[in-house]
Scaffold this motif. Structure first.
Motif, short mmCIF file in Angstrom:
data_model
loop_
_atom_site.label_atom_id
_atom_site.label_comp_id
_atom_site.label_asym_id
_atom_site.label_seq_id
_atom_site.Cartn_x
_atom_site.Cartn_y
_atom_site.Cartn_z
N VAL A 1 0.91 -1.07 0.00
CA VAL A 1 -0.21 -0.04 -0.08
C VAL A 1 0.79 1.05 -0.07
O VAL A 1 0.59 2.52 0.18
CB VAL A 1 -0.91 0.05 1.13
CG1 VAL A 1 -2.07 -1.13 1.09
CG2 VAL A 1 -0.26 -0.06 2.52
N GLY A 2 2.20 1.12 -0.12
CA GLY A 2 3.12 2.09 -0.26
C GLY A 2 3.18 3.11 1.20
O GLY A 2 2.87 4.42 1.30
N SER A 3 3.19 2.33 2.25
CA SER A 3 3.29 3.13 3.60
C SER A 3 4.13 4.16 3.91
O SER A 3 4.00 5.09 4.33
CB SER A 3 3.40 2.06 4.62
OG SER A 3 2.42 1.14 4.63
N ALA A 4 5.28 4.22 3.14
CA ALA A 4 6.20 5.21 3.07
C ALA A 4 5.93 6.54 2.68
O ALA A 4 6.42 7.62 2.96
CB ALA A 4 7.59 4.78 2.67
N ALA A 5 4.85 6.37 1.69
CA ALA A 5 4.49 7.91 1.15
C ALA A 5 3.69 8.58 1.99
O ALA A 5 3.64 9.86 2.00
CB ALA A 5 3.36 7.35 0.05
N THR A 6 3.01 8.03 3.02
CA THR A 6 2.45 8.86 4.04
C THR A 6 3.10 9.20 5.48
O THR A 6 2.35 9.55 6.15
CB THR A 6 1.19 8.38 4.18
OG1 THR A 6 1.01 6.99 4.52
CG2 THR A 6 0.20 8.60 3.01
N GLU A 7 4.26 8.33 5.67
CA GLU A 7 4.75 8.64 6.79
C GLU A 7 5.40 9.87 7.08
O GLU A 7 5.93 10.21 6.14
CB GLU A 7 5.87 7.39 7.28
CG GLU A 7 5.27 6.02 7.21
CD GLU A 7 6.13 4.86 7.15
OE1 GLU A 7 7.31 5.15 7.05
OE2 GLU A 7 5.74 3.69 7.52
#
Length: 331
Positions: free
Chosen positions: A88-94
């Motif tokens: 889900v591309g978590s690093a995009a929103t951290e």
């Protein structure tokens, strides 16, 4: 035989005359520099397929941004490459994700002196390389992806982005992002909509630039190169959903699309075009082989994009061209 009475060549005779009557002009402020920042690097890493372009560290990104601003470049479009990727591309929103950290760095370093733009897409952050969340059957789930885009927009705005670049070609993405920004009071953050983005073969070198994990292609959501009129529909939807600027991508192979959009009276926002990685790489490769005059080809290609109607041009040559324009150098 009679001599001609009409002599258009008079207006081409000298460089000074040609400058005087030129209908299309480039200016440094028209140009936007795309930049890549990679979390795992300790020093900049050159891209083999794009001579002169690098993946930056956070420190080298700041230095390159300062150089671009000094050259008069109008804006910076930032792409982030994380160390860890997931479905889900978590690093995009951290908040401590590489793109958001880099945006904060640049906001502190050059904020107010340039327009800071963030690529709002999941492809750099997912382990499958697609621009959205996948369903069980492997197809991109449009509406689940919109929620990730909402969260990305809020994170990028908080990090300091002036504009968020909705590049994923999901239906409803501009409206979803605009609503998310407004809901948190980020009403001043603009949406730079990739309104007409085609499934092009010329993205190839970009895959190296972002260490793409993509298997397959994006033809189920990016536009079919065979189609022309749907670009107007896509752009009209983006404007209706609240886009502040719209873009055609790629540029050089889609000048007809660009001319359609820029010439449409219903399009009342600025129109941009992205001279993408493959377009850049073709000219650099041909020049390296001695087949074309590099400097003239660079200038001619950018002039053609402006001539077709782009007010803003994203190009990897932004700094070089801006420096030469400001120096008054001939091409």
């Amino acid at each position: 035989m009679p001599f001609p009475t009409e002599r258009p060549r008079r207006l081409r005779r000298t460089p000074a005359i040609r400058r005087l009557v030129a209908q299309t002009r480039l200016h440094p402020a028209d140009l936007v520099l795309p930049m890549f920042v990679k979390e795992s690097l300790t020093q900049p890493q050159a891209l083999q397929s794009m001579p002169g372009v690098v993946q930056h560290t956070r420190d080298s990104l700041k230095a390159a941004a300062v150089e671009a601003v000094a050259a008069g470049v109008g804006g910076l479009m930032i792409f982030g490459i994380p160390t860890e990727r997931d479905a889900v591309g978590s690093a995009a929103t951290e908040p401590d994700g590489i793109l958001n950290l880099a945006l904060a760095d640049l906001a502190a370093e050059v904020g107010g002196d340039t327009v800071l733009m963030a690529d709002l897409c999941l492809d750099e952050f997912t382990d499958h390389g697609h621009c959205g969340v996948l369903r069980a059957d492997g197809a991109v789930d449009n509406d689940a992806t919109l929620q990730r885009y909402r969260d990305m927009a809020v994170a990028q705005s908080a990090a300091g982005a002036d504009l968020v670049g909705t590049s994923g070609m999901m239906d409803g993405q501009v409206g979803a992002v605009r609503a998310a920004l407004d809901a948190v009071g980020a009403t001043d953050t603009g949406v730079f909509a990739y309104g007409a983005k085609y499934a092009s073969a010329f993205y190839g070198p970009f895959r190296e630039a972002v260490d793409s994990a993509l298997v397959g292609d994006r033809r189920s959501y990016q536009q079919d190169p065979a189609n022309r009129t749907e670009a107007r529909r896509e752009v009209a939807l983006d404007i209706a959903e609240g886009a502040d600027l719209v873009m055609v991508k790629p540029a050089m192979s889609y000048l007809d699309i660009l001319a359609d959009i820029a010439g449409d009276p219903a399009v009342t926002v600025p129109v941009a075009a992205y001279q993408i990685s493959g377009e850049y790489a073709m000219i650099e490769a041909a020049a390296a082989n001695g087949w074309i005059d590099r400097d003239r080809a660079v200038f001619e290609s950018l002039t053609s994009i402006k001539r077709a109607g782009a007010q803003i041009v994203l190009t990897y040559w932004a700094v070089e061209v801006a420096q030469r324009l400001r120096g008054g150098q001939e091409w």
